[in-house]
Design a protein around this motif. Structure first.
Motif, PDB file in Angstrom:
ATOM      1  N   VAL A   1       6.987  44.125 -11.319  1.00 44.74           N
ATOM      2  CA  VAL A   1       8.164  44.751 -10.718  1.00 44.74           C
ATOM      3  C   VAL A   1       9.332  44.655 -11.693  1.00 44.74           C
ATOM      4  O   VAL A   1       9.691  43.583 -12.151  1.00 44.74           O
ATOM      5  N   LEU A   2       9.930  45.811 -12.008  1.00 45.54           N
ATOM      6  CA  LEU A   2      11.012  45.873 -12.985  1.00 45.54           C
ATOM      7  C   LEU A   2      12.370  46.086 -12.338  1.00 45.54           C
ATOM      8  O   LEU A   2      13.381  45.668 -12.879  1.00 45.54           O
ATOM      9  N   ALA A   3      12.403  46.761 -11.199  1.00 46.14           N
ATOM     10  CA  ALA A   3      13.651  46.991 -10.478  1.00 46.14           C
ATOM     11  C   ALA A   3      13.326  47.079  -9.003  1.00 46.14           C
ATOM     12  O   ALA A   3      12.290  47.604  -8.614  1.00 46.14           O
ATOM     13  N   GLN A   4      14.232  46.560  -8.184  1.00 48.45           N
ATOM     14  CA  GLN A   4      14.003  46.544  -6.747  1.00 48.45           C
ATOM     15  C   GLN A   4      15.298  46.900  -6.034  1.00 48.45           C
ATOM     16  O   GLN A   4      16.375  46.489  -6.454  1.00 48.45           O
ATOM     17  N   ASN A   5      15.174  47.675  -4.965  1.00 52.18           N
ATOM     18  CA  ASN A   5      16.318  48.071  -4.163  1.00 52.18           C
ATOM     19  C   ASN A   5      16.376  47.163  -2.936  1.00 52.18           C
ATOM     20  O   ASN A   5      15.776  47.460  -1.909  1.00 52.18           O
TER      21      ASN A   5
ATOM     22  N   TYR B   1      15.905  60.071   9.334  1.00 46.60           N
ATOM     23  CA  TYR B   1      14.971  59.575   8.331  1.00 46.60           C
ATOM     24  C   TYR B   1      15.413  59.981   6.936  1.00 46.60           C
ATOM     25  O   TYR B   1      15.957  61.060   6.730  1.00 46.60           O
ATOM     26  N   SER B   2      15.151  59.091   5.965  1.00 44.23           N
ATOM     27  CA  SER B   2      15.500  59.346   4.567  1.00 44.23           C
ATOM     28  C   SER B   2      14.363  58.882   3.681  1.00 44.23           C
ATOM     29  O   SER B   2      13.562  58.028   4.064  1.00 44.23           O
ATOM     30  N   ILE B   3      14.321  59.421   2.470  1.00 42.26           N
ATOM     31  CA  ILE B   3      13.363  58.968   1.467  1.00 42.26           C
ATOM     32  C   ILE B   3      14.124  58.047   0.524  1.00 42.26           C
ATOM     33  O   ILE B   3      15.055  58.471  -0.156  1.00 42.26           O
ATOM     34  N   VAL B   4      13.741  56.775   0.512  1.00 45.39           N
ATOM     35  CA  VAL B   4      14.486  55.747  -0.203  1.00 45.39           C
ATOM     36  C   VAL B   4      13.600  55.121  -1.278  1.00 45.39           C
ATOM     37  O   VAL B   4      12.471  54.717  -0.990  1.00 45.39           O
ATOM     38  N   PRO B   5      14.065  55.036  -2.530  1.00 52.25           N
ATOM     39  CA  PRO B   5      13.294  54.313  -3.553  1.00 52.25           C
ATOM     40  C   PRO B   5      13.374  52.811  -3.305  1.00 52.25           C
ATOM     41  O   PRO B   5      14.453  52.263  -3.064  1.00 52.25           O
ATOM     42  N   LEU B   6      12.227  52.137  -3.336  1.00 52.47           N
ATOM     43  CA  LEU B   6      12.174  50.707  -3.050  1.00 52.47           C
ATOM     44  C   LEU B   6      12.033  49.854  -4.307  1.00 52.47           C
ATOM     45  O   LEU B   6      12.732  48.858  -4.455  1.00 52.47           O
ATOM     46  N   LYS B   7      11.122  50.227  -5.208  1.00 53.18           N
ATOM     47  CA  LYS B   7      10.964  49.444  -6.437  1.00 53.18           C
ATOM     48  C   LYS B   7      10.298  50.262  -7.523  1.00 53.18           C
ATOM     49  O   LYS B   7       9.609  51.247  -7.256  1.00 53.18           O
ATOM     50  N   ILE B   8      10.516  49.832  -8.748  1.00 50.37           N
ATOM     51  CA  ILE B   8       9.881  50.416  -9.922  1.00 50.37           C
ATOM     52  C   ILE B   8       9.014  49.338 -10.546  1.00 50.37           C
ATOM     53  O   ILE B   8       9.451  48.198 -10.702  1.00 50.37           O
ATOM     54  N   TYR B   9       7.788  49.711 -10.887  1.00 48.84           N
ATOM     55  CA  TYR B   9       6.878  48.753 -11.495  1.00 48.84           C
ATOM     56  C   TYR B   9       5.955  49.480 -12.459  1.00 48.84           C
ATOM     57  O   TYR B   9       5.899  50.712 -12.488  1.00 48.84           O
ATOM     58  N   ILE B  10       5.242  48.695 -13.272  1.00 46.05           N
ATOM     59  CA  ILE B  10       4.287  49.234 -14.233  1.00 46.05           C
ATOM     60  C   ILE B  10       2.889  48.988 -13.678  1.00 46.05           C
ATOM     61  O   ILE B  10       2.558  47.872 -13.298  1.00 46.05           O
TER      62      ILE B  10
ATOM     63  N   ASN C   1      -1.093  49.943 -14.801  1.00 49.96           N
ATOM     64  CA  ASN C   1      -2.011  50.498 -15.803  1.00 49.96           C
ATOM     65  C   ASN C   1      -1.266  51.221 -16.929  1.00 49.96           C
ATOM     66  O   ASN C   1      -1.702  52.260 -17.407  1.00 49.96           O
ATOM     67  N   GLY C   2      -0.119  50.709 -17.311  1.00 48.69           N
ATOM     68  CA  GLY C   2       0.636  51.277 -18.412  1.00 48.69           C
ATOM     69  C   GLY C   2       1.584  52.399 -18.028  1.00 48.69           C
ATOM     70  O   GLY C   2       2.301  52.910 -18.874  1.00 48.69           O
ATOM     71  N   TYR C   3       1.592  52.803 -16.762  1.00 46.20           N
ATOM     72  CA  TYR C   3       2.455  53.888 -16.308  1.00 46.20           C
ATOM     73  C   TYR C   3       3.541  53.354 -15.391  1.00 46.20           C
ATOM     74  O   TYR C   3       3.276  52.481 -14.555  1.00 46.20           O
ATOM     75  N   ALA C   4       4.741  53.893 -15.519  1.00 46.09           N
ATOM     76  CA  ALA C   4       5.844  53.506 -14.645  1.00 46.09           C
ATOM     77  C   ALA C   4       5.656  54.197 -13.300  1.00 46.09           C
ATOM     78  O   ALA C   4       5.450  55.416 -13.244  1.00 46.09           O
ATOM     79  N   LYS C   5       5.707  53.433 -12.232  1.00 48.91           N
ATOM     80  CA  LYS C   5       5.539  53.965 -10.880  1.00 48.91           C
ATOM     81  C   LYS C   5       6.773  53.628 -10.057  1.00 48.91           C
ATOM     82  O   LYS C   5       7.433  52.619 -10.278  1.00 48.91           O
ATOM     83  N   LEU C   6       7.046  54.487  -9.078  1.00 47.03           N
ATOM     84  CA  LEU C   6       8.169  54.303  -8.172  1.00 47.03           C
ATOM     85  C   LEU C   6       7.614  54.238  -6.764  1.00 47.03           C
ATOM     86  O   LEU C   6       6.859  55.116  -6.356  1.00 47.03           O
ATOM     87  N   LEU C   7       7.950  53.200  -6.035  1.00 48.46           N
ATOM     88  CA  LEU C   7       7.530  53.069  -4.643  1.00 48.46           C
ATOM     89  C   LEU C   7       8.624  53.646  -3.760  1.00 48.46           C
ATOM     90  O   LEU C   7       9.757  53.162  -3.770  1.00 48.46           O
ATOM     91  N   LEU C   8       8.286  54.712  -3.040  1.00 50.66           N
ATOM     92  CA  LEU C   8       9.226  55.369  -2.136  1.00 50.66           C
ATOM     93  C   LEU C   8       8.932  54.914  -0.718  1.00 50.66           C
ATOM     94  O   LEU C   8       7.782  54.744  -0.344  1.00 50.66           O
ATOM     95  N   GLY C   9       9.978  54.748   0.061  1.00 55.59           N
ATOM     96  CA  GLY C   9       9.819  54.370   1.458  1.00 55.59           C
ATOM     97  C   GLY C   9      10.424  55.425   2.361  1.00 55.59           C
ATOM     98  O   GLY C   9      11.470  56.008   2.042  1.00 55.59           O
ATOM     99  N   LEU C  10       9.776  55.663   3.478  1.00 52.50           N
ATOM    100  CA  LEU C  10      10.338  56.533   4.499  1.00 52.50           C
ATOM    101  C   LEU C  10      11.116  55.621   5.428  1.00 52.50           C
ATOM    102  O   LEU C  10      10.529  54.790   6.125  1.00 52.50           O
ATOM    103  N   GLY C  11      12.433  55.740   5.402  1.00 53.25           N
ATOM    104  CA  GLY C  11      13.271  54.806   6.144  1.00 53.25           C
ATOM    105  C   GLY C  11      14.084  55.480   7.222  1.00 53.25           C
ATOM    106  O   GLY C  11      14.560  56.601   7.061  1.00 53.25           O
TER     107      GLY C  11
END
Length: 160
Positions: A10-14, A106-115, A117-127
């Motif tokens: 985990v590189l960044a977290q909201n 309802y909103s689409i909220v970014p929760l965290k950014i992580y790596i 398998n070598g790719y940057a991924k963003l975890l989105l939450g339906l809030g």
């Protein structure tokens, strides 16, 4: 040769997202990055505190995600650190997310950014947005749980 273990770092977290929203469902998305943005993300020089996602024309985009320019970057460094970036998701997931986010509150909220398998991924939450009394109730529950844990720790110390 040693194998790299980049699994789910985990590189960044909201942290504000769980305070302001009831997160009902989560989705993983890839990001379209340009130049040296991935190097800045790997150095954890990214902020998603004010970011939000929108869906337009069957594509999902993230706005206000700040990726600091890479210090040793060259001319391929993007000039705008908060530019709108396209997210990569399956069309079925985008349509599901679009249908759910159209509901009231309802909103689409970014929760965290992580790596992964070598790719940057963003975890989105339906809030679903919390009301002020919901926030107070959540804080009261957290404080009560903290007090319970403190009392249990003190009893364990006395028993030894």
């Amino acid at each position: 040769m040693a194998k790299k273990n980049d699994g789910n770092k985990v590189l960044a977290q909201n942290k504000k997202a769980s305070h302001d929203y009831f997160i009902e469902d989560t989705f993983e998305a890839g990001m379209v990055l340009t130049g040296t943005e991935i190097k800045s993300i790997r150095n954890a020089r990214v902020n998603i505190g004010d970011a939000f996602a929108t869906i337009r024309n069957g594509e999902i985009h993230i706005h206000n995600m700040h990726i600091s320019p890479f210090e040793q970057g060259n001319r391929s460094n993007p000039s705008d650190p908060t530019r709108t970036r396209k997210l990569l998701m399956h069309k079925v997931q985008i349509h599901k997310l679009l249908g759910l986010s159209k509901q009231e509150g309802y909103s689409i909220v970014p929760l965290k950014i992580y790596i992964r398998n070598g790719y940057a991924k963003l975890l989105l939450g339906l809030g679903k947005g919390k009301k002020q009394y919901d926030k107070r109730e959540t804080a009261a529950k957290r404080d009560a749980q903290r007090d319970i844990q403190r009392v249990l720790r003190e009893k364990q110390k006395v028993a030894r």
